[in-house]
Design a protein around this motif. Structure first.
Motif, PDB file in Angstrom:
ATOM      1  N   ALA A  65       2.108   1.125   8.666  1.00 26.63           N
ATOM      2  CA  ALA A  65       2.595   1.754   9.891  1.00 26.63           C
ATOM      3  C   ALA A  65       2.772   0.715  10.994  1.00 26.63           C
ATOM      4  CB  ALA A  65       1.636   2.855  10.329  1.00 26.63           C
ATOM      5  N   GLU A  66       1.870  -0.260  11.040  1.00 30.70           N
ATOM      6  CA  GLU A  66       1.998  -1.327  12.043  1.00 30.70           C
ATOM      7  C   GLU A  66       3.282  -2.118  11.829  1.00 30.70           C
ATOM      8  OE1 GLU A  66      -0.354  -5.355  13.596  1.00 30.70           O
ATOM      9  OE2 GLU A  66      -1.160  -4.173  11.932  1.00 30.70           O
ATOM     10  N   ASP A  67       3.600  -2.427  10.570  1.00 34.00           N
ATOM     11  CA  ASP A  67       4.844  -3.131  10.272  1.00 34.00           C
ATOM     12  C   ASP A  67       6.056  -2.289  10.674  1.00 34.00           C
ATOM     13  OD1 ASP A  67       3.578  -5.351   9.293  1.00 34.00           O
ATOM     14  OD2 ASP A  67       3.778  -4.784   7.179  1.00 34.00           O
ATOM     15  N   ALA A  68       5.973  -0.991  10.436  1.00 30.56           N
ATOM     16  CA  ALA A  68       7.078  -0.114  10.801  1.00 30.56           C
ATOM     17  C   ALA A  68       7.338  -0.151  12.305  1.00 30.56           C
ATOM     18  CB  ALA A  68       6.782   1.317  10.346  1.00 30.56           C
ATOM     19  N   MET A  69       6.266  -0.170  13.098  1.00 39.37           N
ATOM     20  CA  MET A  69       6.432  -0.226  14.545  1.00 39.37           C
ATOM     21  C   MET A  69       7.017  -1.568  14.982  1.00 39.37           C
ATOM     22  SD  MET A  69       5.597   2.771  15.144  1.00 39.37           S
ATOM     23  CE  MET A  69       6.166   3.026  13.462  1.00 39.37           C
ATOM     24  N   ARG A  70       6.625  -2.634  14.297  1.00 38.67           N
ATOM     25  CA  ARG A  70       7.198  -3.948  14.597  1.00 38.67           C
ATOM     26  C   ARG A  70       8.691  -3.959  14.285  1.00 38.67           C
ATOM     27  NH1 ARG A  70       4.268  -7.791  10.904  1.00 38.67           N
ATOM     28  NH2 ARG A  70       5.561  -9.376  11.929  1.00 38.67           N
ATOM     29  N   ALA A  71       9.100  -3.281  13.230  1.00 36.81           N
ATOM     30  CA  ALA A  71      10.518  -3.205  12.883  1.00 36.81           C
ATOM     31  C   ALA A  71      11.305  -2.465  13.960  1.00 36.81           C
ATOM     32  CB  ALA A  71      10.691  -2.520  11.530  1.00 36.81           C
ATOM     33  N   VAL A  86      14.070  -4.656   7.151  1.00 38.30           N
ATOM     34  CA  VAL A  86      13.594  -5.614   8.148  1.00 38.30           C
ATOM     35  C   VAL A  86      12.365  -6.369   7.631  1.00 38.30           C
ATOM     36  CG1 VAL A  86      12.777  -5.840  10.552  1.00 38.30           C
ATOM     37  CG2 VAL A  86      14.520  -4.160   9.981  1.00 38.30           C
ATOM     38  N   SER A  87      11.867  -6.027   6.468  1.00 33.72           N
ATOM     39  CA  SER A  87      10.618  -6.622   5.973  1.00 33.72           C
ATOM     40  C   SER A  87      10.667  -8.140   5.980  1.00 33.72           C
ATOM     41  CB  SER A  87      10.323  -6.106   4.564  1.00 33.72           C
ATOM     42  OG  SER A  87      10.083  -4.713   4.573  1.00 33.72           O
ATOM     43  N   ILE A  88      11.793  -8.710   5.599  1.00 31.98           N
ATOM     44  CA  ILE A  88      11.890 -10.170   5.555  1.00 31.98           C
ATOM     45  C   ILE A  88      11.656 -10.785   6.931  1.00 31.98           C
ATOM     46  CG2 ILE A  88      14.410 -10.111   5.853  1.00 31.98           C
ATOM     47  CD1 ILE A  88      14.587 -12.589   4.082  1.00 31.98           C
ATOM     48  N   ALA A  89      12.113 -10.100   7.993  1.00 31.96           N
ATOM     49  CA  ALA A  89      11.956 -10.619   9.357  1.00 31.96           C
ATOM     50  C   ALA A  89      10.526 -10.450   9.867  1.00 31.96           C
ATOM     51  CB  ALA A  89      12.934  -9.931  10.296  1.00 31.96           C
ATOM     52  N   LEU A  90       9.789  -9.501   9.333  1.00 28.66           N
ATOM     53  CA  LEU A  90       8.397  -9.336   9.731  1.00 28.66           C
ATOM     54  C   LEU A  90       7.536 -10.475   9.203  1.00 28.66           C
ATOM     55  CD1 LEU A  90       7.956  -5.500   9.142  1.00 28.66           C
ATOM     56  CD2 LEU A  90       8.682  -6.682  11.224  1.00 28.66           C
ATOM     57  N   ASP A  91       7.959 -11.045   8.072  1.00 32.98           N
ATOM     58  CA  ASP A  91       7.197 -12.126   7.452  1.00 32.98           C
ATOM     59  C   ASP A  91       7.717 -13.509   7.821  1.00 32.98           C
ATOM     60  OD1 ASP A  91       5.694 -10.159   6.140  1.00 32.98           O
ATOM     61  OD2 ASP A  91       7.061 -10.122   4.429  1.00 32.98           O
TER      62      ASP A  91
END
Length: 371
Positions: free
Chosen positions: A145-151, A110-115
């Protein structure tokens, strides 16, 4: 402009991954029955046939648990893709198949969608098409960890896959092999996550040493994700202009090797194990379950099918696998998963050599019914 360029590069990479991954399967035989290339170590495992042990198929109970949640099948669609319009359509078709067959499903990173907000619909579609199913988000180990929660929030996910990809990052042309902080990152994600966290490899295996370290960090679930399926080393090397990492082909351990290695640990000193990597057919599913996996993930065989014939074709294929798994369990005289883990297995070839060198008693697996 730099941000736009970075987003374009990530989108191109996602498309490259799908094209090259499906290409690996297209070079082999028919969909769903493919051999996965020479050296697949599932072929080194052989069930001993006891001709009077078979039971009626209707007596077989394949009920299992994933993340403490009852599931009808110990089988799941593993994380694959997402982030572009094309891969979003693939996720939609996979989600429809998961919904109609009752399988759990993971997505690609999901990293691409976070950015990039434009990439988010290609992941949200999974939950939109499968509102009640078990859905796993997926993020790279280097994210916060914040990115993980956003995912997790993006997908309304029931669990979070955190993938470890040291080999891929080493070979990837734009890779970032910053490995030193990974364990601290995993601990932070586990501590912050409101849903169960599963740490997985991307096709090179988790050794017993790695599993013990993950357990010490509080990780309760791990997918050994071994060598033999979609080869991300080959994918990334094919994306390089000089293809200069080809000599690493075959690096890592297979899923059967990882499961055998993990069995040398006490249950309390390792996570609950899932298995993926090189699973080509229902017999491979049974072999992984017989070696102790709680559930088995499939990516390449399902991805190539959904690309070729869409959701309906994948629904038919999964239904066929489900029927065969049940019938093969009956043939082996295993009425449930604990009984399957007491079936007799011969360990031959390269996998047999692995057990010898690692000090694993392969003979004990051939005499499990006796004990």
């Amino acid at each position: 402009m730099s941000g736009d360029h970075d987003a374009e590069r990530r989108h191109d990479r996602k498309e490259d991954h799908v094209r090259l991954a499906t290409g690996q399967w297209e070079q082999q035989d028919g969909p769903g029955e493919r051999p996965g290339g020479a050296g697949n170590e599932f072929d080194d495992l052989e069930f001993i046939h006891h001709a009077l042990d078979a039971v009626p198929p209707e007596s077989v109970d394949l009920g299992a648990e994933m993340f403490g949640r009852p599931v009808a099948w110990p089988l799941y669609i593993n994380g694959m893709t997402g982030g572009t319009e094309h891969t979003g359509r693939i996720n939609q078709q996979l989600a429809i198949a998961a919904r109609e067959t009752g399988l759990a499903m993971g997505c690609g990173s999901v990293s691409i969608a976070l950015d990039d907000p434009d990439a988010r619909p290609g992941f949200r579609i999974i939950r939109e098409e499968n509102p009640d199913g078990l859905v796993m988000a997926n993020i790279g180990v280097g994210r916060s960890a914040e990115d993980a929660m956003r995912a997790v929030d993006l997908l309304g996910a029931d669990a979070l896959q955190v993938h470890i990809n040291a080999v891929q990052e080493t070979v990837m042309p734009e890779g970032s092999p910053r490995f030193g902080d990974w364990m601290r990152g995993i601990e932070a994600i586990v501590s912050a996550s409101p849903v169960p966290v599963l740490v997985k490899e991307v096709g090179f295996g988790l050794s017993a040493r790695t599993l013990r370290r993950l357990a010490d960090a509080g990780v309760r679930y791990a997918d050994v994700s071994g060598r033999g399926g979609t080869d991300f080393l080959r994918i990334e090397n094919d994306r390089r202009s000089d293809g200069d990492y080809g000599y690493l082909t075959g690096f890592g351990q297979s899923a059967p090797a990882c499961l055998l290695d993990a069995a040398t640990l006490e249950a309390a000193s390792r996570p609950i194990l899932f298995a993926s990597g090189g699973v080509r057919n229902p017999l491979d599913v049974l072999k992984a379950l017989a070696l102790g996996a709680e559930a088995v993930g499939v990516a390449g065989a399902f991805l190539s099918t959904v690309v070729e014939v869409g959701a309906e074709g994948l629904i038919d294929l999964i239904g066929n696998w489900q029927r065969h798994v049940c019938e093969l369990m009956a043939l082996l005289g295993a009425v449930d998963l604990p009984a399957l883990r007491r079936t007799d297995l011969l360990i031959r070839g390269r996998l047999g050599e692995y057990t010898r060198l690692r000090g694993i008693d392969a003979g004990a697996y051939a005499r499990r019914r006796e004990s």
